[in-house]
Design a protein around this motif. Structure first.
Motif, mmCIF file in Angstrom:
data_model
loop_
_atom_site.group_PDB
_atom_site.id
_atom_site.type_symbol
_atom_site.label_atom_id
_atom_site.label_comp_id
_atom_site.label_asym_id
_atom_site.label_seq_id
_atom_site.Cartn_x
_atom_site.Cartn_y
_atom_site.Cartn_z
ATOM 1 N N ALA A 141 9.528 6.490 -2.157
ATOM 2 C CA ALA A 141 9.314 7.498 -1.124
ATOM 3 C C ALA A 141 9.172 6.854 0.251
ATOM 4 C CB ALA A 141 8.073 8.331 -1.447
ATOM 5 N N ALA A 142 8.470 5.726 0.314
ATOM 6 C CA ALA A 142 8.273 5.031 1.590
ATOM 7 C C ALA A 142 9.605 4.546 2.153
ATOM 8 C CB ALA A 142 7.311 3.866 1.413
ATOM 9 N N LYS A 143 10.522 4.159 1.277
ATOM 10 C CA LYS A 143 11.849 3.732 1.731
ATOM 11 C C LYS A 143 12.572 4.885 2.417
ATOM 12 C CE LYS A 143 16.186 1.662 0.103
ATOM 13 N NZ LYS A 143 16.928 1.153 -1.087
ATOM 14 N N VAL A 144 12.455 6.088 1.829
ATOM 15 C CA VAL A 144 13.068 7.277 2.438
ATOM 16 C C VAL A 144 12.444 7.542 3.808
ATOM 17 C CG1 VAL A 144 13.290 9.788 2.234
ATOM 18 C CG2 VAL A 144 13.704 8.329 0.240
ATOM 19 N N LEU A 145 11.118 7.472 3.873
ATOM 20 C CA LEU A 145 10.426 7.699 5.141
ATOM 21 C C LEU A 145 10.811 6.658 6.177
ATOM 22 C CD1 LEU A 145 6.838 8.629 3.911
ATOM 23 C CD2 LEU A 145 8.488 10.154 5.012
ATOM 24 N N ASP A 146 10.888 5.409 5.755
ATOM 25 C CA ASP A 146 11.192 4.333 6.686
ATOM 26 C C ASP A 146 12.564 4.526 7.312
ATOM 27 O OD1 ASP A 146 9.836 1.872 7.612
ATOM 28 O OD2 ASP A 146 11.688 0.902 6.944
ATOM 29 N N GLN A 147 13.510 4.957 6.506
ATOM 30 C CA GLN A 147 14.854 5.204 7.020
ATOM 31 C C GLN A 147 14.867 6.417 7.946
ATOM 32 O OE1 GLN A 147 17.041 5.547 3.332
ATOM 33 N NE2 GLN A 147 17.391 3.337 3.180
ATOM 34 N N MET A 188 5.007 2.201 9.453
ATOM 35 C CA MET A 188 3.772 1.711 10.069
ATOM 36 C C MET A 188 3.753 2.009 11.574
ATOM 37 S SD MET A 188 1.905 0.535 7.643
ATOM 38 C CE MET A 188 0.652 -0.342 8.602
ATOM 39 N N ALA A 189 4.899 1.818 12.229
ATOM 40 C CA ALA A 189 4.964 2.066 13.670
ATOM 41 C C ALA A 189 4.730 3.541 13.980
ATOM 42 C CB ALA A 189 6.319 1.625 14.214
ATOM 43 N N TRP A 190 5.290 4.413 13.147
ATOM 44 C CA TRP A 190 5.075 5.859 13.317
ATOM 45 C C TRP A 190 3.593 6.204 13.208
ATOM 46 C CZ3 TRP A 190 3.424 8.535 8.826
ATOM 47 C CH2 TRP A 190 3.291 9.912 8.969
#
Length: 223
Positions: A141-147, A188-190
């Protein structure tokens, strides 16, 4: 009668509601429910407020509503808040990410919190297989969010919405439950931007951290 919000300050779900209320300028009466003492598990709480014995719960006159996302949508509707999105397309995207967060994101961070924090507090053995499973789901899920967040400051459009608040909620327990979010720089930046840009989010973080740290110290648990 003021809008009452029942919950425990150590809850990331309560944090979603109190943050949203502050951002929308809605005054609420906080009613503390100590989850660690089982105060949400009483027959009176379950029969009057939430049969599942969970918080937060909203009470607004005759209206009783549980589930943080539903509560936030209710509050937003009362004041016609832009936190639900501006255009019709944005509103559906906000709902999309809120539903996604509940099904593909927070459910697995909750599982990891229960295993790593909850079981430690209760003196129970952790289920390493379950932790591994949840961590795999979180990374997917984090990969989807990161993209999705590459080049973006917000989940939807150019302003904060309830989608951001829902998805940011697991950051409330990132250090205690050791979620692997640090592997995803855009994510993380978000979140760092949310803390810098919205004092309400930083204020509720401080409240939650204080509640959790005091509780863990009271039971002699170091994570």
């Amino acid at each position: 009668m003021a809008i009452r919000i029942y919950g425990d300050a150590g809850s990331g779900s309560l944090r979603r509601v109190t943050t949203a209320a502050k951002l929308m300028g809605i005054e609420v009466e906080r009613v503390n429910v100590d989850l660690f003492k089982g105060e949400s598990q009483t027959d009176e709480f379950k029969s009057r407020l939430n049969p599942h014995g969970l918080t937060p719960v909203l009470e607004d006159g005759d209206t009783i509503l549980w589930e943080a996302s539903a509560i936030n949508l209710y509050l937003a509707n009362k004041v016609n808040s832009p936190l639900v999105g501006i255009t019709q397309e944005e509103r559906f995207q906000v709902l999309q990410w809120m539903f996604w967060s509940g099904e593909q994101w927070r459910t697995f961070t909750t599982t990891m919190f229960d295993e790593r924090v909850g079981k430690t507090v209760m003196g129970m053995a952790k289920n390493d297989s379950l932790i591994e499973f949840a961590e795999g789901k979180i990374r997917a899920a984090a990969k989807v969010l990161d993209q999705h967040l590459k080049g973006r400051k917000f989940m939807v459009g150019d302003a904060l919405t309830l989608a951001d608040i829902d998805i940011a909620a697991p950051f409330s327990q990132i250090d205690r439950a050791r979620f692997p979010f640090g592997e995803y720089p855009n994510l993380m930046a978000w979140h760092d931007n949310l803390l810098r840009s919205f004092p309400a989010w930083a204020e509720t973080k401080a409240e939650l951290d204080n509640r959790m740290e005091r509780f863990l110290a009271s039971v002699g648990v170091k994570l």
